[in-house]
Write a protein that holds these residues in place. Structure first.
Motif, PDB file in Angstrom:
ATOM      1  N   TYR A   1       0.854  -1.194   0.000  1.00  0.00           N
ATOM      2  CA  TYR A   1       0.000   0.000   0.000  1.00  0.00           C
ATOM      3  C   TYR A   1       0.885   1.237   0.000  1.00  0.00           C
ATOM      4  O   TYR A   1       1.866   1.326   0.768  1.00  0.00           O
ATOM      5  N   GLU A   2       0.556   2.151  -0.860  1.00  0.00           N
ATOM      6  CA  GLU A   2       1.338   3.381  -0.938  1.00  0.00           C
ATOM      7  C   GLU A   2       1.224   4.145   0.378  1.00  0.00           C
ATOM      8  O   GLU A   2       0.125   4.344   0.905  1.00  0.00           O
ATOM      9  N   GLY A   3       2.320   4.536   0.895  1.00  0.00           N
ATOM     10  CA  GLY A   3       2.337   5.250   2.169  1.00  0.00           C
ATOM     11  C   GLY A   3       2.513   4.351   3.378  1.00  0.00           C
ATOM     12  O   GLY A   3       2.580   4.829   4.502  1.00  0.00           O
ATOM     13  N   GLY A   4       2.552   3.016   3.160  1.00  0.00           N
ATOM     14  CA  GLY A   4       2.792   2.128   4.301  1.00  0.00           C
ATOM     15  C   GLY A   4       1.739   1.072   4.455  1.00  0.00           C
ATOM     16  O   GLY A   4       1.470   0.306   3.533  1.00  0.00           O
ATOM     17  N   SER A   5       1.093   1.032   5.618  1.00  0.00           N
ATOM     18  CA  SER A   5       0.183  -0.065   5.951  1.00  0.00           C
ATOM     19  C   SER A   5      -1.212   0.139   5.360  1.00  0.00           C
ATOM     20  O   SER A   5      -1.588   1.229   4.927  1.00  0.00           O
ATOM     21  N   LYS A   6      -1.964  -0.936   5.374  1.00  0.00           N
ATOM     22  CA  LYS A   6      -3.348  -0.928   4.884  1.00  0.00           C
ATOM     23  C   LYS A   6      -4.194  -0.022   5.774  1.00  0.00           C
ATOM     24  O   LYS A   6      -4.145  -0.101   7.002  1.00  0.00           O
ATOM     25  N   PRO A   7      -5.030   0.850   5.183  1.00  0.00           N
ATOM     26  CA  PRO A   7      -5.890   1.714   5.999  1.00  0.00           C
ATOM     27  C   PRO A   7      -6.944   0.893   6.749  1.00  0.00           C
ATOM     28  O   PRO A   7      -7.347  -0.184   6.309  1.00  0.00           O
ATOM     29  N   GLU A   8      -7.412   1.446   7.892  1.00  0.00           N
ATOM     30  CA  GLU A   8      -8.339   0.710   8.752  1.00  0.00           C
ATOM     31  C   GLU A   8      -9.675   0.436   8.083  1.00  0.00           C
ATOM     32  O   GLU A   8     -10.347  -0.541   8.410  1.00  0.00           O
ATOM     33  N   TRP A   9     -10.096   1.284   7.152  1.00  0.00           N
ATOM     34  CA  TRP A   9     -11.405   1.089   6.538  1.00  0.00           C
ATOM     35  C   TRP A   9     -11.428  -0.083   5.552  1.00  0.00           C
ATOM     36  O   TRP A   9     -12.486  -0.517   5.124  1.00  0.00           O
ATOM     37  N   ILE A  10     -10.251  -0.602   5.182  1.00  0.00           N
ATOM     38  CA  ILE A  10     -10.181  -1.850   4.418  1.00  0.00           C
ATOM     39  C   ILE A  10     -10.056  -2.977   5.445  1.00  0.00           C
ATOM     40  O   ILE A  10      -9.007  -3.176   6.051  1.00  0.00           O
ATOM     41  N   LYS A  11     -11.158  -3.704   5.644  1.00  0.00           N
ATOM     42  CA  LYS A  11     -11.221  -4.694   6.709  1.00  0.00           C
ATOM     43  C   LYS A  11     -10.396  -5.939   6.392  1.00  0.00           C
ATOM     44  O   LYS A  11      -9.802  -6.549   7.272  1.00  0.00           O
ATOM     45  N   SER A  12     -10.379  -6.345   5.136  1.00  0.00           N
ATOM     46  CA  SER A  12      -9.556  -7.495   4.743  1.00  0.00           C
ATOM     47  C   SER A  12      -9.185  -7.337   3.274  1.00  0.00           C
ATOM     48  O   SER A  12      -9.919  -6.720   2.493  1.00  0.00           O
ATOM     49  N   ALA A  13      -8.043  -7.937   2.907  1.00  0.00           N
ATOM     50  CA  ALA A  13      -7.545  -7.815   1.530  1.00  0.00           C
ATOM     51  C   ALA A  13      -6.583  -8.961   1.251  1.00  0.00           C
ATOM     52  O   ALA A  13      -5.965  -9.517   2.176  1.00  0.00           O
ATOM     53  N   PRO A  14      -6.424  -9.344  -0.016  1.00  0.00           N
ATOM     54  CA  PRO A  14      -5.426 -10.385  -0.346  1.00  0.00           C
ATOM     55  C   PRO A  14      -4.016  -9.866  -0.104  1.00  0.00           C
ATOM     56  O   PRO A  14      -3.765  -8.655  -0.145  1.00  0.00           O
ATOM     57  N   GLN A  15      -3.095 -10.775   0.148  1.00  0.00           N
ATOM     58  CA  GLN A  15      -1.706 -10.395   0.389  1.00  0.00           C
ATOM     59  C   GLN A  15      -0.791 -10.786  -0.769  1.00  0.00           C
ATOM     60  O   GLN A  15       0.268 -10.194  -0.953  1.00  0.00           O
ATOM     61  N   GLY A  16      -1.226 -11.760  -1.542  1.00  0.00           N
ATOM     62  CA  GLY A  16      -0.410 -12.207  -2.662  1.00  0.00           C
ATOM     63  C   GLY A  16      -0.949 -13.513  -3.220  1.00  0.00           C
ATOM     64  O   GLY A  16      -1.973 -14.031  -2.769  1.00  0.00           O
ATOM     65  N   GLY A  17      -0.249 -14.015  -4.265  1.00  0.00           N
ATOM     66  CA  GLY A  17      -0.715 -15.251  -4.870  1.00  0.00           C
ATOM     67  C   GLY A  17       0.231 -15.732  -5.958  1.00  0.00           C
ATOM     68  O   GLY A  17       1.381 -15.266  -6.060  1.00  0.00           O
ATOM     69  N   ASN A  18      -0.253 -16.636  -6.777  1.00  0.00           N
ATOM     70  CA  ASN A  18       0.568 -17.249  -7.822  1.00  0.00           C
ATOM     71  C   ASN A  18       0.124 -16.785  -9.204  1.00  0.00           C
ATOM     72  O   ASN A  18      -0.866 -16.064  -9.368  1.00  0.00           O
ATOM     73  N   LYS A  19       0.834 -17.285 -10.189  1.00  0.00           N
ATOM     74  CA  LYS A  19       0.571 -16.974 -11.587  1.00  0.00           C
ATOM     75  C   LYS A  19      -0.845 -17.383 -11.978  1.00  0.00           C
ATOM     76  O   LYS A  19      -1.364 -18.407 -11.545  1.00  0.00           O
ATOM     77  N   GLY A  20      -1.459 -16.536 -12.833  1.00  0.00           N
ATOM     78  CA  GLY A  20      -2.779 -16.892 -13.347  1.00  0.00           C
ATOM     79  C   GLY A  20      -3.761 -15.740 -13.273  1.00  0.00           C
ATOM     80  O   GLY A  20      -3.392 -14.580 -13.060  1.00  0.00           O
ATOM     81  N   SER A  21      -5.019 -16.072 -13.471  1.00  0.00           N
ATOM     82  CA  SER A  21      -6.105 -15.097 -13.373  1.00  0.00           C
ATOM     83  C   SER A  21      -6.622 -15.082 -11.936  1.00  0.00           C
ATOM     84  O   SER A  21      -6.975 -16.133 -11.389  1.00  0.00           O
TER      85      SER A  21
END
Length: 400
Positions: free
Chosen positions: A28-48
């Protein structure tokens, strides 16, 4: 390919498609995830991949913005999540849901959150905003502070509600559009100092229920309410109200009604009220003389002090009050003679029945007997009663 994803303020899910050629991570630009985003993916593998971000509703006045950086190998993809503010009508819906969930019971009221708030019982909308709210037999531990967010509310009613803490929250000071406040039942709410911001309140109505033999307990006219510039009508019916504050003397109130209360005195300072026009105080245990200074109120037209326990005589300045049209003193313990000054007064509607005025067999002054206002009591539906007295007292032979 998208560089920006825009969603509404009520939406709690933001999704976008991602095609990647290898392992990826999110920052996230500026550092950590903002509090209003309750959950989000962190990463993954190749593909769609479908990126799903769970958000909290945006109840602020401004939009929220977050820049997401997706890194894959030596490449960085930058896109922005924009969450718009909740529309005002949506915000009112959220506030009502919060209040509903804060109550410990709702009487027979049921709000279906899947239906428009215009269908919810006790809720009235104007131009999509909540302007009228009525709680019928709800129970609260504390009255929720969220009420203060209904900033265009014009009419508020608590009907037969119960409170562990009856104090309205400070936040109700935001009800600057409020015109009518009503509390009915057996438990009264209390008002914080912040209500001094109620610059549109015109009517304050506090009442028990005579049909259910219900007295509104804890009733009090707060001094801060007397300072409101637009308050014109005060009504306390079937309450345990014990006193009227001196602060009323400088208020703009025009109409005061107190019936079936526990008042023991009427402050003389009510006679200093510049706009007082209609005064009714009856069915109270008030003893002693009628305060003569009451009738100094310059605009007083009607005064009903019946069904109390007043003694003494009718004050002389009653008959010189400049605008007094109606005077009802029935069912007290008044004594003395009826002053002939009534003939030259402006009083047109007069009732002193069920007192001890005059004496048995007392003959009325000839000027009073000859006044057309007292020739036929039926002309004012029986309000002009000077011959019908209790226990043989008064002018029982006034026509002789």
């Amino acid at each position: 390919e998208r560089e920006e994803v825009v969603i509404g303020g009520m939406r709690e899910l933001c999704e976008t498609m991602l095609q990647v050629s290898g392992d990826w991570t999110i920052e996230y630009e500026g550092g950590s995830k903002p509090e209003w985003i309750k959950s989000a993916p962190q990463g993954g593998n190749k593909g769609s991949v479908v990126l799903s971000f769970k958000l909290s509703p945006n109840q602020e006045m401004t939009q929220r913005t977050c820049v997401v950086l997706i890194r894959c190998g030596g490449m960085t993809k930058r896109f922005t999540i924009v969450q718009l503010p909740v529309l005002q009508r949506e915000r009112d819906s959220l506030v009502l849901q919060t209040i509903y969930q804060a109550a410990t019971s709702h009487g027979t009221t049921t709000w279906d959150f899947n239906q428009p708030i215009s269908t919810w019982e006790g809720v009235t909308l104007t131009d999509g905003r909540v302007t009228y709210l009525r709680f019928l037999r709800w129970t609260f531990n504390e009255i929720p502070a969220a009420l203060g967010k209904l900033d265009v509310l014009e009419d508020m009613t608590f009907a037969y509600c119960q409170f562990s803490d009856p104090m309205l929250p400070d936040e109700v000071g935001n009800w600057t559009a409020l015109k009518v406040f009503t509390c009915i039942g057996e438990q009264s709410v209390h008002f914080p100092e912040t209500v001094k911001g109620w610059n549109n309140l015109g009517t304050l109505a506090m009442s028990g229920d005579v049909f259910q033999d219900m007295t509104l307990k804890g009733a009090k006219l707060e001094e801060v309410l007397c300072t409101l510039p637009t308050l014109h009508t005060i009504s306390f019916m079937h309450t345990d109200l014990k006193e009227l504050p001196e602060a009323l003397s400088s208020s703009k109130v025009k109409i005061i009604t107190v019936e079936y209360a526990e008042l023991s005195t009427i402050p003389e300072s009510l006679g200093e009220m510049p706009n007082l026009t209609y005064l009714t105080i009856r069915y109270c245990p008030i003893k002693g003389d009628i305060p003569g200074k009451l009738f100094d109120a310059p605009l007083l037209k009607s005064c009903n002090l019946s069904h109390n326990k007043f003694t003494g005589s009718i004050p002389d300045n009653v008959f010189t009050a400049p605008n007094l049209y109606e005077l009802i003193l029935a069912d007290n313990n008044l004594e003395g003679d009826l002053s002939v000054a009534i003939v030259d007064s402006g009083i047109q509607m007069f009732d002193v029945c069920l007192n001890k005025l005059g004496g048995q067999g007392k003959v009325l002054d000839e000027r009073i007997k000859g006044d057309v206002r007292f020739g036929d009591a039926r002309a004012w539906n029986g309000l002009i009663q000077i011959c019908m007295q209790q226990d043989g007292y008064g002018w029982s032979n006034c026509d002789k």
